[in-house]
Design a protein around this motif. Structure first.
Motif, PDB file in Angstrom:
ATOM      1  N   ARG A  71       0.830  -1.207   0.000  1.00 59.13           N
ATOM      2  CA  ARG A  71       0.000   0.000   0.000  1.00 59.13           C
ATOM      3  C   ARG A  71       0.866   1.258   0.000  1.00 59.13           C
ATOM      4  O   ARG A  71       0.566   2.235  -0.703  1.00 59.13           O
ATOM      5  CB  ARG A  71      -0.917   0.007   1.228  1.00 59.13           C
ATOM      6  CG  ARG A  71      -1.995  -1.052   1.216  1.00 59.13           C
ATOM      7  CD  ARG A  71      -3.059  -0.752   2.272  1.00 59.13           C
ATOM      8  NE  ARG A  71      -2.516  -0.599   3.595  1.00 59.13           N
ATOM      9  CZ  ARG A  71      -2.311  -1.594   4.444  1.00 59.13           C
ATOM     10  NH1 ARG A  71      -2.597  -2.843   4.091  1.00 59.13           N
ATOM     11  NH2 ARG A  71      -1.831  -1.383   5.644  1.00 59.13           N
ATOM     12  N   LYS A  74       2.310   1.816  -3.498  1.00 58.27           N
ATOM     13  CA  LYS A  74       1.309   2.230  -4.474  1.00 58.27           C
ATOM     14  C   LYS A  74       0.939   3.699  -4.303  1.00 58.27           C
ATOM     15  O   LYS A  74       0.713   4.410  -5.286  1.00 58.27           O
ATOM     16  CB  LYS A  74       0.073   1.336  -4.373  1.00 58.27           C
ATOM     17  CG  LYS A  74       0.327  -0.089  -4.852  1.00 58.27           C
ATOM     18  CD  LYS A  74      -0.859  -0.985  -4.631  1.00 58.27           C
ATOM     19  CE  LYS A  74      -1.983  -0.660  -5.564  1.00 58.27           C
ATOM     20  NZ  LYS A  74      -3.101  -1.645  -5.433  1.00 58.27           N
ATOM     21  N   ARG A  75       0.879   4.157  -3.049  1.00 58.04           N
ATOM     22  CA  ARG A  75       0.583   5.570  -2.824  1.00 58.04           C
ATOM     23  C   ARG A  75       1.700   6.456  -3.364  1.00 58.04           C
ATOM     24  O   ARG A  75       1.460   7.466  -4.018  1.00 58.04           O
ATOM     25  CB  ARG A  75       0.381   5.838  -1.333  1.00 58.04           C
ATOM     26  CG  ARG A  75      -0.938   5.340  -0.775  1.00 58.04           C
ATOM     27  CD  ARG A  75      -1.224   5.971   0.588  1.00 58.04           C
ATOM     28  NE  ARG A  75      -0.251   5.578   1.583  1.00 58.04           N
ATOM     29  CZ  ARG A  75      -0.395   4.541   2.399  1.00 58.04           C
ATOM     30  NH1 ARG A  75      -1.469   3.789   2.327  1.00 58.04           N
ATOM     31  NH2 ARG A  75       0.530   4.253   3.295  1.00 58.04           N
ATOM     32  N   ALA A  77       4.005   5.661  -5.619  1.00 58.48           N
ATOM     33  CA  ALA A  77       4.257   5.466  -7.053  1.00 58.48           C
ATOM     34  C   ALA A  77       3.380   6.345  -7.928  1.00 58.48           C
ATOM     35  O   ALA A  77       3.702   6.585  -9.091  1.00 58.48           O
ATOM     36  CB  ALA A  77       4.054   3.995  -7.417  1.00 58.48           C
ATOM     37  N   LYS A  78       2.262   6.832  -7.383  1.00 57.48           N
ATOM     38  CA  LYS A  78       1.378   7.693  -8.171  1.00 57.48           C
ATOM     39  C   LYS A  78       2.097   8.942  -8.667  1.00 57.48           C
ATOM     40  O   LYS A  78       1.751   9.502  -9.707  1.00 57.48           O
ATOM     41  CB  LYS A  78       0.153   8.085  -7.343  1.00 57.48           C
ATOM     42  CG  LYS A  78      -0.796   6.937  -7.050  1.00 57.48           C
ATOM     43  CD  LYS A  78      -1.962   7.394  -6.185  1.00 57.48           C
ATOM     44  CE  LYS A  78      -2.894   6.234  -5.864  1.00 57.48           C
ATOM     45  NZ  LYS A  78      -4.019   6.660  -4.981  1.00 57.48           N
ATOM     46  N   SER A  79       3.110   9.361  -7.934  1.00 60.97           N
ATOM     47  CA  SER A  79       3.864  10.564  -8.310  1.00 60.97           C
ATOM     48  C   SER A  79       4.952  10.276  -9.336  1.00 60.97           C
ATOM     49  O   SER A  79       5.609  11.203  -9.815  1.00 60.97           O
ATOM     50  CB  SER A  79       4.492  11.195  -7.059  1.00 60.97           C
ATOM     51  OG  SER A  79       3.512  11.485  -6.085  1.00 60.97           O
ATOM     52  N   GLU A  81       4.524   8.042 -12.167  1.00 63.11           N
ATOM     53  CA  GLU A  81       3.955   7.260 -13.268  1.00 63.11           C
ATOM     54  C   GLU A  81       4.718   7.467 -14.566  1.00 63.11           C
ATOM     55  O   GLU A  81       4.736   6.583 -15.430  1.00 63.11           O
ATOM     56  CB  GLU A  81       2.473   7.610 -13.442  1.00 63.11           C
ATOM     57  CG  GLU A  81       1.606   7.112 -12.285  1.00 63.11           C
ATOM     58  CD  GLU A  81       0.134   7.407 -12.488  1.00 63.11           C
ATOM     59  OE1 GLU A  81      -0.178   8.147 -13.439  1.00 63.11           O
ATOM     60  OE2 GLU A  81      -0.692   6.914 -11.694  1.00 63.11           O
TER      61      GLU A  81
END
Length: 425
Positions: A71, A74-75, A77-79, A81
């Protein structure tokens, strides 16, 4: 930073150039255990193969440490992409390496793109060394997770053999570490045992029951809902110091308060609650609270939680006046000690304590005092200072294996289905 992946070719370069590194490839282990590297290095590249490997891990039933790591990644990694390489590469570097093994493919991609490898994996480092690929080993914490229990599956004959050899520590348990024994056929809970330093002891009562629960006049009946809650209650009752960890809704406060109040009513203990009121991360502070120390505490998040458990503020004040309860902020702890009287200290939300603050709290403890430390340093730390120097972690490192210490990590959220799903956010 621009997108480094544009214009990449799939054909391998003839020579790897250490002096002309184009970017940094990160393996799965580092992304999960140390995702901060995404912020530390420019030109990070994450391959689709690694992302699919993480997705497969997410689908499997794992312990909560891995769930939290996934988790967290994933949070973050959004920055990043723009740095995900969507190419599906085929492995053709050499015939004696498996084409299905992601790490082998990462070696090939480093050669193709002239990338450095960020990894702590011993085998992957060795493979990179064969091709003179630059390897970066990120700094990692030397803290070793300790759940306080091990889980095994046994047949009836294996369990019978175990009961005949209770003096053997075949599972390498620390003192006061628990062994959860499940049926090898259907997974049913068979027994919970604890290594006391000399032998295994079952938590079953004389009638062979586990987890009978507690009953107090103040809070009524409380029955543990799973094996971790059973172990947490046992540790509080039988050890001087217990750490209870778990996600929001896993029952930390219910266990601590019901067990502590059982000792207040049945054995004449006084409950001291040590608190370090800390605003929730990213929340808006409301300025200074009016009133004396207790009034300010009652208006904090800690006060809100206590009022929900005791029913209202008036009941808390009655218990304080009756000498059963005292609430102390860490800022006032220096010079205080629990003395020789029977006391139980509950250190609340301990993920928001540095090592020095935890040390200060534990140094207030007398020989006749029990201590419950609760919190969740995985997901509920509210200041960066507590994340980098965490008192719960340091306490675990120092005390685990001691005859006076027990630790249990709660695994299941029981509050509601919404709370369980919200944990994935």
């Amino acid at each position: 930073m621009g997108n480094l992946l544009s214009g990449f070719k799939s054909k391998r370069k003839n020579k790897y150039n250490k002096d002309d590194i184009k970017g940094y490839l990160v393996d799965t282990n580092v992304l999960l255990s140390n995702p901060e590297v995404l912020k530390k290095y420019d030109n990070i590249i994450i391959t689709s193969h690694v992302l699919r490997e993480i997705e497969k891990l997410e689908l499997k039933k794992q312990d909560r440490t891995l769930q939290y790591q996934i988790r967290r990644f994933k949070r973050l990694a959004k920055s990043f992409e723009d740095y995900i390489d969507l190419t599906d590469y085929s492995f053709d570097l050499r015939d004696d390496w498996s084409k299905e093994y992601v790490d082998n493919l990462l070696v090939q991609i480093c050669l193709d793109k002239n990338l450095a490898m960020i990894t702590n994996d011993v085998l992957l480092r060795k493979k990179c060394k064969l091709y003179d690929i630059v390897v970066i080993e990120p700094e990692v914490s030397d803290f070793i997770e300790h759940k306080g229990f091990k889980e095994v599956f046994m047949t009836e004959s294996e369990l019978s053999e175990l009961y005949l050899n209770l003096d053997k520590n075949d599972f390498d348990l620390l003192t006061n570490e628990y062994l959860v024994i499940n049926d090898d056929l259907d997974g049913e809970l068979l027994d919970i045992m604890k290594w006391n330093g000399e032998m295994l002891q079952s938590l079953q009562d004389k009638k062979g029951r586990l987890g009978n629960g507690l009953k107090t006049f103040q809070f009524g009946s409380f029955k543990p809902r799973d094996e971790q809650q059973i172990m947490a209650i046992d540790s509080i009752l039988n050890n001087q110091l217990t750490s209870v960890r778990g996600r929001a809704g896993s029952g930390k406060s219910l266990i601590a308060l019901n067990t502590a109040w059982h000792l207040v009513e049945k054995e004449g203990y006084k409950l001291f609650i040590f608190v370090n009121p800390t605003p929730l991360r990213d929340s808006q502070e409301m300025g200074f609270y009016k009133g004396d120390r207790l009034e300010k505490l009652m208006q904090s998040a800690v006060g809100t939680m206590l009022k929900s458990k005791f029913g209202d503020e008036a009941e808390i004040l009655i218990q304080i006046q009756n000498g059963n309860l005292e609430i102390l902020p860490f800022v006032d702890l220096r010079g205080f000690d629990t003395g020789d009287s029977k006391a139980i200290v509950w250190i609340l939300e301990s993920q928001n304590l540095t090592s020095d603050l935890m040390k200060l709290g534990l140094q207030r403890i007398g020989d006749n005092t029990k201590v419950i430390v609760d919190g969740d340093y995985h997901a509920q730390v509210d200041k960066d200072a507590y994340a980098s120097d965490n008192g719960m972690k340091r306490m675990s490192e120092v005390f685990r294996g001691s005859e006076l210490y027990g630790e249990v990590e709660l695994q299941t959220i029981h509050r509601s289905k919404i709370a369980e799903l919200a944990d994935r956010m």
